[in-house]
Design a protein around this motif. Structure first.
Motif, mmCIF file in Angstrom:
data_model
loop_
_atom_site.group_PDB
_atom_site.id
_atom_site.type_symbol
_atom_site.label_atom_id
_atom_site.label_comp_id
_atom_site.label_asym_id
_atom_site.label_seq_id
_atom_site.Cartn_x
_atom_site.Cartn_y
_atom_site.Cartn_z
ATOM 1 N N SER A 82 0.883 -1.162 0.000
ATOM 2 C CA SER A 82 0.000 0.000 0.000
ATOM 3 C C SER A 82 0.923 1.215 0.000
ATOM 4 N N ASP A 142 1.505 4.266 0.256
ATOM 5 C CA ASP A 142 1.089 5.574 0.786
ATOM 6 C C ASP A 142 1.841 5.872 2.079
ATOM 7 N N TYR A 143 2.978 5.184 2.274
ATOM 8 C CA TYR A 143 3.570 5.137 3.596
ATOM 9 C C TYR A 143 5.081 5.388 3.551
ATOM 10 N N GLY A 202 -8.076 -0.613 8.516
ATOM 11 C CA GLY A 202 -7.500 -1.942 8.690
ATOM 12 C C GLY A 202 -6.132 -1.968 9.364
ATOM 13 N N SER A 203 -5.615 -0.810 9.745
ATOM 14 C CA SER A 203 -4.282 -0.765 10.363
ATOM 15 C C SER A 203 -4.363 -0.966 11.868
ATOM 16 N N ILE A 204 -3.219 -1.256 12.479
ATOM 17 C CA ILE A 204 -3.234 -1.361 13.933
ATOM 18 C C ILE A 204 -3.476 0.010 14.575
ATOM 19 N N GLN A 205 -3.137 1.067 13.840
ATOM 20 C CA GLN A 205 -3.429 2.404 14.358
ATOM 21 C C GLN A 205 -4.932 2.612 14.493
ATOM 22 N N GLU A 212 3.122 5.202 12.023
ATOM 23 C CA GLU A 212 4.426 4.845 12.549
ATOM 24 C C GLU A 212 5.354 6.068 12.482
ATOM 25 N N ARG A 221 -4.169 -11.246 12.694
ATOM 26 C CA ARG A 221 -3.634 -11.459 11.341
ATOM 27 C C ARG A 221 -2.969 -12.818 11.213
ATOM 28 N N PHE A 271 -4.486 -0.949 1.850
ATOM 29 C CA PHE A 271 -3.871 -1.730 2.924
ATOM 30 C C PHE A 271 -4.819 -2.812 3.421
ATOM 31 N N GLU A 322 6.965 2.609 1.773
ATOM 32 C CA GLU A 322 6.635 2.476 0.346
ATOM 33 C C GLU A 322 5.814 3.681 -0.081
ATOM 34 N N GLY A 354 4.997 -2.783 5.718
ATOM 35 C CA GLY A 354 5.195 -2.369 7.105
ATOM 36 C C GLY A 354 4.167 -3.013 8.009
ATOM 37 N N MET A 355 3.793 -4.239 7.641
ATOM 38 C CA MET A 355 2.673 -4.872 8.343
ATOM 39 C C MET A 355 3.119 -5.495 9.667
ATOM 40 N N THR A 356 2.360 -5.207 10.693
ATOM 41 C CA THR A 356 2.658 -5.713 12.032
ATOM 42 C C THR A 356 1.935 -7.036 12.242
ATOM 43 N N GLN A 365 -5.502 4.797 9.130
ATOM 44 C CA GLN A 365 -5.661 3.989 7.924
ATOM 45 C C GLN A 365 -6.597 2.813 8.199
HETATM 46 N N1 ARG Z 1 2.089 -1.159 10.911
HETATM 47 C C1 ARG Z 1 0.708 -0.830 10.731
HETATM 48 C C2 ARG Z 1 -0.129 -2.070 10.581
HETATM 49 O O1 ARG Z 1 0.395 -3.143 10.386
HETATM 50 C C3 ARG Z 1 0.458 0.123 9.585
HETATM 51 C C4 ARG Z 1 1.062 -0.282 8.294
HETATM 52 C C5 ARG Z 1 0.589 0.602 7.154
HETATM 53 N N2 ARG Z 1 1.279 0.312 5.962
HETATM 54 C C6 ARG Z 1 1.129 0.929 4.767
HETATM 55 N N3 ARG Z 1 1.869 0.560 3.783
HETATM 56 N N4 ARG Z 1 0.229 1.871 4.625
HETATM 57 O O2 ARG Z 1 -1.319 -2.031 10.671
#
Ligand code: ARG
Length: 278
Positions: free
Chosen positions: A57, A59-60, A169-172, A209, A126, A101, A64, A119-121, A167
């Motif tokens: 995704s 946008d980060y 679906g994000s952990i945020q 992040e 998950r 994402f 990426e 950057g997926m946690t 975002q």
């Molecule tokens: N680390 C966070 C998650 O896993 C946010 C990752 C967002 N990544 C991105 N490419 N937009 O939920």
């Protein structure tokens, strides 16, 4: 401070440094072993098609993002540099698919992509639908605000009643839901759109992040990091997601990650791609 209990950040929000935990769900030892036979040749499949298809995704930044190079739109970032090394070690070409994402794990399960680099946690939730590599990068989380607002934000409560952008679906998004009323949370597909919304007064804070918060603040006028409020996640960090049960692939991915860490390449990628952000 060690916080054993999950999700209820409110309880510990009095401190300006907040630890969030994703442990305690009792299934963390449930490993990949039991699934190894179902899809043992995922590695072979990638090798025989001659290409590694990753989903991201973009946008980060610096993970990426889109960048025009020689008049052509390209996806760059340190995740992408790691993915290139992954493809190199596999002896195949790299293809990148950009998507929301929120749709990445679905794309993985429906074989549209071989891996997620975003950057997926790896959260317990998950992990029910995907296997994750070792962590290749760690970061805390920060709120981005409009300049001038940062002095007043030292704890989660200071953001009560404000519109929080996250975002989808994000952990945020999860952190926001645990701490704020649903009516005050705005979830969008792209972090880039959240930053625009912040500048246009449509949201008051964006959670991302730390490296993402920092780069956006450096590259955009009128926004600032809430530098007195940091959210740490002892179980956080970024990992590569793969389809469940791909033991051979997982092993190969971890090998490349280990090599890059041993050669201190990942930190170097972060420095290099930071220079690419417009
Ligand atoms: N680390 C966070 C998650 O896993 C946010 C990752 C967002 N990544 C991105 N490419 N937009 O939920």
């Amino acid at each position: 401070m060690k916080v054993g209990i999950v999700k209820k950040l409110v309880a510990i929000a009095a401190a300006s440094v907040i630890a969030i935990g994703m442990v305690g769900c009792g299934n963390s030892t449930k490993g990949n072993k039991e699934n190894t036979s179902s899809n043992a040749s995922a590695l072979q499949a990638i090798k025989s098609k001659g290409k590694l298809v990753i989903g991201t995704s973009a946008d980060y930044p610096p993970y990426e993002f889109h960048k025009e190079i020689d008049g052509k739109d390209q996806i760059v970032g340190f995740d992408i540099e790691i993915a290139k090394e992954m493809a190199k070690d596999l002896g195949v070409e790299l293809e990148i698919k950009d998507m929301a994402f929120d749709g990445l794990l679905v794309a993985l399960q429906s074989d549209k992509i071989d891996m997620v680099f975003a950057g997926m946690t790896p959260t317990d939730e998950r992990k029910q639908n995907a296997d994750f590599s070792d962590i290749y990068y760690n970061a805390t989380h920060r709120f981005v605000l409009r300049s001038g607002d940062e002095a007043g934000i030292t704890k989660m409560e200071d953001l009560k009643g404000k519109k929080i952008g996250v975002q989808k679906g994000s952990i945020q998004e999860g952190i926001a839901k645990d701490n704020f009323d649903a009516a005050n949370i705005k979830s969008l597909d792209k972090v880039t759109d959240l930053i625009l919304d912040l500048k246009n007064n449509k949201v008051d804070a964006v959670l991302a992040e730390q490296p993402v918060a920092k780069i956006n603040v450096e590259k955009n006028e009128g926004i600032a990091i809430a530098d007195k409020l940091e959210i740490t996640d002892p179980n956080g960090g970024s990992a590569v997601a793969m389809k469940k049960g791909s033991a051979d692939l997982l092993e190969q991915v971890n090998k490349t990650i280990k090599r890059l860490k041993d050669e201190d390449k990942i930190n170097q990628f972060v420095v290099d791609v930071n220079k690419l952000v417009d």
